[in-house]
Design a protein around this motif. Structure first.
Motif, mmCIF file in Angstrom:
data_model
loop_
_atom_site.group_PDB
_atom_site.id
_atom_site.type_symbol
_atom_site.label_atom_id
_atom_site.label_comp_id
_atom_site.label_asym_id
_atom_site.label_seq_id
_atom_site.Cartn_x
_atom_site.Cartn_y
_atom_site.Cartn_z
ATOM 1 N N SER A 188 0.186 -1.650 0.382
ATOM 2 C CA SER A 188 -0.098 0.487 0.208
ATOM 3 C C SER A 188 1.028 1.610 0.242
ATOM 4 O O SER A 188 1.916 1.527 0.872
ATOM 5 C CB SER A 188 -0.942 0.283 1.400
ATOM 6 N N HIS A 189 0.155 2.660 -0.679
ATOM 7 C CA HIS A 189 0.694 3.623 -0.901
ATOM 8 C C HIS A 189 -0.306 4.515 -0.975
ATOM 9 O O HIS A 189 0.014 5.847 -1.422
ATOM 10 C CB HIS A 189 1.533 4.051 -2.334
ATOM 11 N N SER A 190 -1.126 4.465 0.230
ATOM 12 C CA SER A 190 -2.354 5.146 0.457
ATOM 13 C C SER A 190 -3.138 4.663 -0.737
ATOM 14 O O SER A 190 -3.457 3.737 -1.903
ATOM 15 C CB SER A 190 -2.433 6.553 0.652
ATOM 16 N N ALA A 191 -4.476 5.649 -0.728
ATOM 17 C CA ALA A 191 -6.023 5.465 -1.454
ATOM 18 C C ALA A 191 -5.665 6.287 -2.680
ATOM 19 O O ALA A 191 -5.760 6.263 -3.739
ATOM 20 C CB ALA A 191 -7.190 5.427 -1.081
ATOM 21 N N THR A 192 -4.843 7.557 -2.013
ATOM 22 C CA THR A 192 -5.348 9.091 -3.124
ATOM 23 C C THR A 192 -4.029 9.488 -3.380
ATOM 24 O O THR A 192 -4.222 10.946 -3.127
ATOM 25 C CB THR A 192 -6.340 9.474 -2.718
ATOM 26 N N HIS A 193 -3.181 9.230 -2.035
ATOM 27 C CA HIS A 193 -1.965 9.869 -1.770
ATOM 28 C C HIS A 193 -1.305 11.289 -1.099
ATOM 29 O O HIS A 193 -1.003 12.282 -1.898
ATOM 30 C CB HIS A 193 -0.704 10.020 -3.671
ATOM 31 N N PRO A 194 -2.494 11.646 -0.168
ATOM 32 C CA PRO A 194 -2.175 12.385 0.461
ATOM 33 C C PRO A 194 -1.548 13.119 1.370
ATOM 34 O O PRO A 194 0.007 12.185 1.115
ATOM 35 C CB PRO A 194 -3.913 12.137 1.096
ATOM 36 N N ASP A 195 -1.182 13.809 1.748
ATOM 37 C CA ASP A 195 -0.047 14.144 3.054
ATOM 38 C C ASP A 195 -0.690 13.963 4.776
ATOM 39 O O ASP A 195 -1.743 14.401 4.818
ATOM 40 C CB ASP A 195 0.202 16.163 2.782
ATOM 41 N N LEU A 196 -0.330 12.938 4.447
ATOM 42 C CA LEU A 196 -0.415 12.185 5.786
ATOM 43 C C LEU A 196 -0.130 12.690 7.135
ATOM 44 O O LEU A 196 -0.129 12.374 8.375
ATOM 45 C CB LEU A 196 -0.125 10.705 5.766
ATOM 46 N N GLY A 197 0.868 13.695 7.069
ATOM 47 C CA GLY A 197 1.561 14.747 8.304
ATOM 48 C C GLY A 197 0.481 15.164 8.351
ATOM 49 O O GLY A 197 0.407 16.296 9.581
ATOM 50 N N THR A 198 -0.290 16.081 7.910
ATOM 51 C CA THR A 198 -0.922 16.910 7.811
ATOM 52 C C THR A 198 -2.632 16.880 7.627
ATOM 53 O O THR A 198 -4.003 17.090 8.141
ATOM 54 C CB THR A 198 -1.115 18.214 7.443
ATOM 55 N N ALA A 199 -3.306 15.489 7.619
ATOM 56 C CA ALA A 199 -4.143 14.831 7.365
ATOM 57 C C ALA A 199 -5.192 14.326 8.912
ATOM 58 O O ALA A 199 -4.266 14.560 9.479
ATOM 59 C CB ALA A 199 -4.259 13.528 6.826
ATOM 60 N N SER A 200 -6.514 14.866 8.560
ATOM 61 C CA SER A 200 -7.339 14.089 9.974
ATOM 62 C C SER A 200 -7.657 13.281 9.861
ATOM 63 O O SER A 200 -6.958 12.273 9.186
ATOM 64 C CB SER A 200 -9.043 14.871 9.660
ATOM 65 N N GLU A 201 -7.364 13.124 11.330
ATOM 66 C CA GLU A 201 -7.398 11.226 11.727
ATOM 67 C C GLU A 201 -8.670 10.804 10.488
ATOM 68 O O GLU A 201 -7.987 9.714 10.434
ATOM 69 C CB GLU A 201 -8.352 11.342 13.193
ATOM 70 N N ARG A 202 -10.052 11.267 10.365
ATOM 71 C CA ARG A 202 -10.966 9.878 9.562
ATOM 72 C C ARG A 202 -9.802 9.486 8.231
ATOM 73 O O ARG A 202 -9.857 9.273 7.231
ATOM 74 C CB ARG A 202 -12.363 11.373 9.496
ATOM 75 N N GLU A 203 -9.352 10.890 7.452
ATOM 76 C CA GLU A 203 -8.535 11.244 6.063
ATOM 77 C C GLU A 203 -7.872 10.026 6.334
ATOM 78 O O GLU A 203 -7.786 8.966 5.020
ATOM 79 C CB GLU A 203 -8.865 12.030 5.822
ATOM 80 N N ALA A 204 -7.285 9.566 7.319
ATOM 81 C CA ALA A 204 -5.902 8.920 6.527
ATOM 82 C C ALA A 204 -6.647 7.855 7.214
ATOM 83 O O ALA A 204 -5.908 6.785 6.494
ATOM 84 C CB ALA A 204 -5.025 9.411 8.600
#
Length: 299
Positions: A188-204
């Motif tokens: 896995s490289h995530s679902a949509t390639h967001p910034d997980l350093g600043t993503a909300s808990e729900r988004e992460a």
């Protein structure tokens, strides 16, 4: 005559028991060979040492001395103005160098087993990774893997499967063909390639869990290894990976991967289309670069 029949039946029963015993020994030996198989010149590696086998045991002995270089690639086409592509013939020359110098490619299941469960790695182990899931990996890299019997891990952005645009992405069929070869492990490289350093808990959570569920349907095996998009993460991201069954994760770095870095922050060295074969060899022969030879554009 009656005694002869009894002797004949007894003899057949003994032979049947012996054949069953020998058959079980043969099967056990074959299983052991297959479990210990690595990507040497003697055959394809399995998705090994399926980490599920090790995760359920209590025999955990962390190996903090183990160091394994992890190489990070992206596109397998030449990209004018973008350093994350590859020059024509570049990967072929690098794969040839690894083969000539006795390196053995492994997958993350083997790395996990060696880090925690005393799994025996081949000499000069190395992991090759390709991020994002570009179709060029199937077209340009897969034939080279078959030529040298080498493995790679594809860190796939799950929502990008079959995506067509400026850079076509891998399809489900291409991923399955590569997985079935025993030379490619999709993680896995995530679902949509967001910034997980600043993503909300729900988004992460959605990025981490959705990607594993979608990729498991394609690959047929659990997704247990993660690559942070652009190397970005925070403490909450790491806890979420732990809680959702991931065993190891990678960041960008300059040194071979080691448990001393932390299992969810293992270093990888980025290979650019500007990386010369001399620099490639220098990294592997001298234990990493103190500084990267180029800036990281995206990951």
């Amino acid at each position: 005559m009656h005694a002869f029949k009894k002797l004949f039946v007894l003899t057949m029963m003994i032979w049947t028991c012996m054949l069953t015993f020998l058959s079980n020994i043969h099967a056990a030996v074959i299983d052991k060979i297959q479990e210990g198989n690595t990507s040497s010149s003697k055959g394809h590696a399995k998705w090994v040492a399926n980490p599920e086998r090790y995760a359920t045991t209590s025999d955990i002995k962390p190996n903090f001395d183990l160091q394994v270089p992890i190489l990070e690639y992206h596109q397998a086409d030449y990209l004018p103005g973008n350093s994350l592509g590859l020059r024509s013939g570049q990967f072929l020359r690098e794969a040839q160098w690894l083969s000539d110098h006795g390196y053995h490619t492994i997958n993350f299941g083997q790395l996990y087993a060696a880090m925690y469960h005393m799994y025996q790695l081949p000499k000069k182990p190395i992991i090759i990774t390709f991020d994002d899931g570009y179709e060029s990996v199937y077209r340009n890299i897969f034939p080279i893997l078959k030529k040298f019997n080498q493995q790679v891990t594809i860190f796939m952005i799950s929502n990008y499967v079959r995506l067509h645009g400026k850079w076509p992405m891998l399809t489900k069929d291409e991923l399955r063909v590569m997985e079935s070869s025993g030379l490619v492990d999709v993680e896995s490289h995530s679902a949509t390639h967001p910034d997980l350093g600043t993503a909300s808990e729900r988004e992460a959570y959605r990025e981490i869990v959705q990607s594993s569920r979608d990729l498991e349907k394609i690959t047929g095996h659990p997704i247990r290894f993660f690559c942070y998009p652009s190397g970005r993460y925070n403490a909450a991201t790491i806890e979420m990976l732990k809680e959702n069954g991931y065993f190891l994760a990678t960041v960008q770095g300059h040194e071979p991967a080691s448990l001393r870095q932390g299992p969810y922050t293992l270093h990888r060295m980025t290979i650019y289309q500007t990386t010369s074969l001399e620099n490639f060899a220098q990294y592997l022969l001298h234990g990493g670069f103190k500084t990267l030879p180029n800036s990281h554009v995206f990951g």
